[in-house]
Design a protein around this motif. Structure first.
Motif, mmCIF file in Angstrom:
data_model
loop_
_atom_site.group_PDB
_atom_site.id
_atom_site.type_symbol
_atom_site.label_atom_id
_atom_site.label_comp_id
_atom_site.label_asym_id
_atom_site.label_seq_id
_atom_site.Cartn_x
_atom_site.Cartn_y
_atom_site.Cartn_z
ATOM 1 N N LEU A 137 -6.370 -7.701 -17.441
ATOM 2 C CA LEU A 137 -6.823 -7.683 -16.040
ATOM 3 C C LEU A 137 -7.075 -9.103 -15.530
ATOM 4 N N ALA A 138 -7.728 -9.918 -16.393
ATOM 5 C CA ALA A 138 -8.037 -11.297 -15.991
ATOM 6 C C ALA A 138 -6.748 -12.089 -15.750
ATOM 7 N N THR A 139 -5.782 -11.894 -16.651
ATOM 8 C CA THR A 139 -4.503 -12.610 -16.525
ATOM 9 C C THR A 139 -3.771 -12.175 -15.257
ATOM 10 N N THR A 140 -3.771 -10.865 -15.028
ATOM 11 C CA THR A 140 -3.095 -10.344 -13.835
ATOM 12 C C THR A 140 -3.771 -10.880 -12.572
ATOM 13 N N SER A 141 -5.105 -10.883 -12.576
ATOM 14 C CA SER A 141 -5.840 -11.401 -11.406
ATOM 15 C C SER A 141 -5.492 -12.866 -11.184
ATOM 16 N N ASN A 142 -5.428 -13.613 -12.296
ATOM 17 C CA ASN A 142 -5.088 -15.040 -12.183
ATOM 18 C C ASN A 142 -3.679 -15.219 -11.613
#
Lengths: 457, 131
Positions: free
Chosen positions: A22-27
């Protein structure tokens, strides 16, 4: 058999993995419009299973790290084309400046040459007319001024390119220093961590910026990169950068570029520096030489013709222009006489004779420079500068088109696709929800065990 | 009297025939530029064949034109078309040069990565004369 605590551990691992996703996708989504950003993705790997009583139990997922999706070969192709683009852009800019010095209107050398010969024709109708004689001297003065102006203009363009070279070398040094700094930072960061990709992006952007300035070879040494010029002059090695310097070359009178004491000026062929150097050291000097040859040849031919006649006082004709030849001829071209009566129009010493004006006018059709007539030689110069600009523009257009194609390819590998990220977001969200459900289920089971009769005794 | 050239739509005087061919050549080069600019090489082989055939036809027509004076209007249009064709040709050449360089670079780097090539001329040039 796996314990309940073991199952919680697996679910926790899953939570961590989905959270990283999720963090990577948000980034990725946040950097949708960030130039030079490279899409990242979490590297998930199945954890090593355990075998208990001959039965194999999976141990969930482990987060190995976060990787950037980049095509290093494509990046090298982009860097290579950026060098060509920088070269073409700098060359076209320089030659466009030079082109303004060769106008087709009344201010150009070609027009002034025509005006001068036209004034001789006018004088032939009344060779003793002082006003017409003055017109010839004025036209000669305008022609000399046009040569002076063009020659000085070419020198000014070269001087300005000289400054551009110094400025570009300064920029190269700044960038190589930053790249060396990033090499050091990258060496200190684990390749799986989230900041790693960001450092690589920054370094890739800087290498591309550097490619726009100078020809660069990139040698990848794992986490670090070594940069040299195409001919091997060191620019960056690990965390150390090697500054280029400039110094005035006494022979040519322009700034030369040095790498650790070695003159590398002639080795630089691409990037902006390549374009500046090509214009400054090759094209413009060749044009200056042709202009000087034209000025010298024209002056000599006109002086020779004038010397064949007699002035209004019956004396043999002297120099119409101050003799000039070789380098600097065009810049120093001046009319030698101010008294209109000294113009040698007569062929026999009588005031009414216009015989020598034929000799002077014949210079218009005489080969004065490289086998060409004055207007022919000037036309050749105009053609050359026009060809240089048009050829440079074609190269620039092709480079821009090629770069667009390469960048589109890069975007398909490294660019952020909102559709893909939205779908990933849903996947990771569902994964996170499912892992949380698993923890909740195990928790309930543990509660059940705790509340079983006799469990607290 | 001008020599006449038979064409599917009827006889053309050679100067008109040449202009038609030059226009055709221009259209073909425009299509080639479009393919090159979009990075779509598929059509290029066929286009290149057509360009070559049309250029041959232009050359053949020109040889018959040598004996005929052109009208000023035809001469002007011919000059304009030739200038445009020169520009188109330069762009196509520049793009093809870049494609070729790009393909060679990728191939060389891939060969290096797979170990089928040990090195390149660039590295030799890099170190030559420095030892």
């Amino acid at each position: 058999m796996s314990s309940l605590l073991g199952t919680i551990s697996i679910a926790m691992g899953a939570l961590e993995a989905q959270q990283a996703g999720l963090a990577t996708t948000s980034n990725n989504i946040a950097n949708l419009n960030t130039p030079g950003y490279t899409r990242e993705q979490p590297i998930l790997q199945e954890a090593d299973p355990i075998i208990n009583n001959g039965i194999t139990y999976g141990q969930g997922v482990t987060l190995q790290g976060i990787e950037s999706l980049r095509d290093s070969i494509l990046q090298l192709q982009i860097d290579s084309e950026t060098q060509q683009q920088g070269q073409a852009q700098a060359y076209v800019n320089a030659m466009s400046q030079a082109q303004t010095l060769f106008p087709d209107d009344t201010s150009g050398i070609g027009q002034q040459i025509s005006n001068f010969f036209q004034s001789l024709n006018s004088l032939s109708t009344d060779p003793s007319n002082l006003a017409l004689r003055q017109s010839v001297l004025s036209a000669a003065g305008s022609m000399a001024s046009a040569f002076n102006g063009t020659a000085n203009g070419l020198s000014a363009v070269r001087s300005s390119l000289d400054q551009n070279v110094q400025q570009a070398v300064g920029e190269v040094n700044q960038i190589t220093q930053q790249i060396a700094g990033l090499n050091a930072q990258i060496a200190g960061v684990s390749s799986g961590s989230q900041g790693y990709g960001s450092f690589l992006d920054q370094r890739d952007n800087l290498v591309q910026k550097l490619s726009g300035l100078i020809d660069v070879s990139v040698i990848n040494n794992g986490t670090s990169i070594t940069l040299t010029t195409k001919q091997g002059a060191a620019l960056v090695a690990g965390n150390q950068s090697f500054a280029l310097s400039t110094a005035l070359d006494p022979a040519s009178g322009v700034q030369h570029i040095y790498s650790q004491g070695t003159d590398i000026t002639s080795e630089i062929s691409s990037g902006q520096l390549g374009g500046f150097l090509q214009a400054r050291d090759q094209t413009l000097p060749a044009m200056q030489a042709q202009l000087d040859s034209l000025a010298g040849g024209l002056v000599q031919a006109l002086n020779t013709a004038n010397a064949k006649g007699f002035d209004l006082n019956g004396n043999a004709g002297g120099n119409l222009f101050s003799p000039v030849s070789g380098a600097g001829a065009a810049a120093s071209m001046t009319v030698a006489i101010t008294d209109p009566s000294l113009l040698a129009a007569s062929s026999d010493g009588t005031t009414g004779s216009n015989g020598n004006l034929t000799n002077l006018s014949a210079v218009a059709n005489q080969a004065v420079s490289n086998g060409m007539t004055p207007t022919g030689a000037y036309g050749n110069l105009v053609f050359q500068v026009g060809t240089a600009v048009s050829g440079g523009n074609t190269e620039l257009d092709a480079s821009n088109t090629m770069l667009t194609q390469l960048q589109q390819q890069q975007a398909s590998v490294s660019g952020v696709s909102l559709d893909e990220e939205a779908s990933n977001l849903m996947l990771y969200q569902r994964g996170y929800q499912a892992a949380a459900e698993a923890i909740s289920a195990v928790d309930q089971m543990m509660q059940t065990i705790i509340q079983m009769p006799g469990a607290n005794t | 009297m001008s020599a006449m050239i038979e064409s599917p739509s009827g006889p053309f005087p050679p100067d008109a025939q040449e202009l038609v061919l030059l226009e055709t050549l221009k259209e073909l080069l425009t299509a080639a530029i479009r393919s090159l600019s979009r990075g779509e090489p598929k059509e290029l082989v066929e286009l290149s064949r057509n360009i070559s055939a049309t250029a041959d036809e232009v050359a053949a027509t020109e040889s018959s034109l040598c004996r005929l004076p052109l009208t000023p209007a035809a001469q002007q249009q011919r000059q304009k078309l030739l200038a445009e064709l020169r520009q188109q040709r330069s762009f196509c050449r520049a793009m093809l040069r870049r494609w070729r360089r790009s393909i060679l670079l990728r191939r060389r780097l891939l060969d290096l990565a797979t170990g089928t090539a040990t090195y390149s001329e660039a590295l030799e040039a890099r170190w030559s004369g420095r030892e």
